[in-house]
Enzyme design. Structure first.
Site, PDB file in Angstrom:
ATOM      1  N   GLU A   1      -2.099  -8.353   4.650  1.00 59.90           N
ATOM      2  CA  GLU A   1      -1.993  -8.479   6.116  1.00 59.90           C
ATOM      3  C   GLU A   1      -3.276  -8.094   6.840  1.00 59.90           C
ATOM      4  OE1 GLU A   1      -0.969  -4.094   5.566  1.00 59.90           O
ATOM      5  OE2 GLU A   1      -1.114  -5.940   4.378  1.00 59.90           O
TER       6      GLU A   1
ATOM      7  N   HIS B   1      -3.816  -4.998   0.732  1.00 59.61           N
ATOM      8  CA  HIS B   1      -3.331  -5.325   2.077  1.00 59.61           C
ATOM      9  C   HIS B   1      -3.530  -6.807   2.388  1.00 59.61           C
ATOM     10  CE1 HIS B   1      -2.471  -1.349   3.849  1.00 59.61           C
ATOM     11  NE2 HIS B   1      -3.480  -0.898   3.138  1.00 59.61           N
TER      12      HIS B   1
ATOM     13  N   CYS C   1       0.839  -1.208   0.000  1.00 58.81           N
ATOM     14  CA  CYS C   1       0.000   0.000   0.000  1.00 58.81           C
ATOM     15  C   CYS C   1       0.876   1.261   0.000  1.00 58.81           C
ATOM     16  CB  CYS C   1      -1.008  -0.011   1.152  1.00 58.81           C
ATOM     17  SG  CYS C   1      -2.374   1.176   0.902  1.00 58.81           S
TER      18      CYS C   1
END
Length: 225
Positions: A174, A172, A94
């Site tokens: 994560e 993302h 990002c």
């Protein structure tokens, strides 16, 4: 393999107390793949002494724009160029995706398409991968030599590969669904249009390919150079 996490932002306190901060999320994402981790809070001007202090680097997301005037951005861009020159592998997520592009001559802007939020499908060549997104800035022009390896109709330059030294992704991997839901509640209202938040909320819970992207990241770090 020691991975240095260059932390450029923080999760909201109300969420990090339960779900951890960004470095914790990357440790979970890459758990069991043979890595150890060391975090540098570059947002507080805590930088490694050398690009060789770790075997690879990972730049996190941030609520900041890479084009904004923050003290940590110029030295981070310089660090990225040093890592490139030394061929120390670098992954950006990002904000990390955007700052690598900007540091190497690309252009990042706030997109007139607005926000990408929640589970989002990307075309990785012939493969379709769904990852959580949370951004309105985009890489508008990749640097010379960067290969576009993922895109969709909303984000043309969704993942970039820079030879064997950098791999960056706009989405993302994560972010789990519960964290994205928390962002919708804490950072979304009044910022992200209501209809876009509602549409994203309806997509939460669908199959997510974060584990597959984690494998791509691990393979990138471990490839022979």
């Amino acid at each position: 393999m020691l991975i240095g996490i260059l932390q450029t932002g923080e999760a909201p306190d109300v969420l990090s107390a339960e779900m951890g901060d960004y470095p914790d999320m990357f440790r979970r994402l890459l758990d069991g793949k043979g890595f150890t981790f060391r975090t540098y809070r570059v947002l507080d001007m805590e930088f490694p002494a050398s690009v060789h202090d770790c075997d690879g680097w990972l730049i996190t997301g941030s609520r900041h724009g890479v084009y904004e005037e923050h003290a940590f951005i110029p030295p981070l861009e310089a660090f990225i160029r040093e890592a490139r020159d030394a061929r120390v592998p670098l992954v950006g997520i990002c904000f990390g995706h955007q700052i690598v592009a900007q540091a190497l001559g690309g252009r990042v802007e706030r997109s007139d398409k607005g926000w990408a939020v929640g589970p989002t499908a990307y075309e990785f060549g012939d493969d379709r991968i769904v990852l959580n997104a949370w951004h309105r800035d985009q890489v508008i022009e990749p640097p010379i030599g960067a290969e576009v390896i993922a895109s969709n109709s909303f984000c043309e330059n969704a993942a970039l590969l820079y030879g064997d030294y950098a791999f960056t992704v706009q989405a993302h991997p994560e972010f789990r669904d519960d964290f994205v839901g928390g962002l919708m509640r804490t950072r979304g209202p009044g910022v992200v249009p209501d209809d876009r938040l509602r549409a994203a909320e309806e997509r939460l819970g669908q199959p997510n390919d974060a584990d597959r992207l984690a494998e791509r990241i691990a393979q990138f770090f471990n490839q022979a150079r």
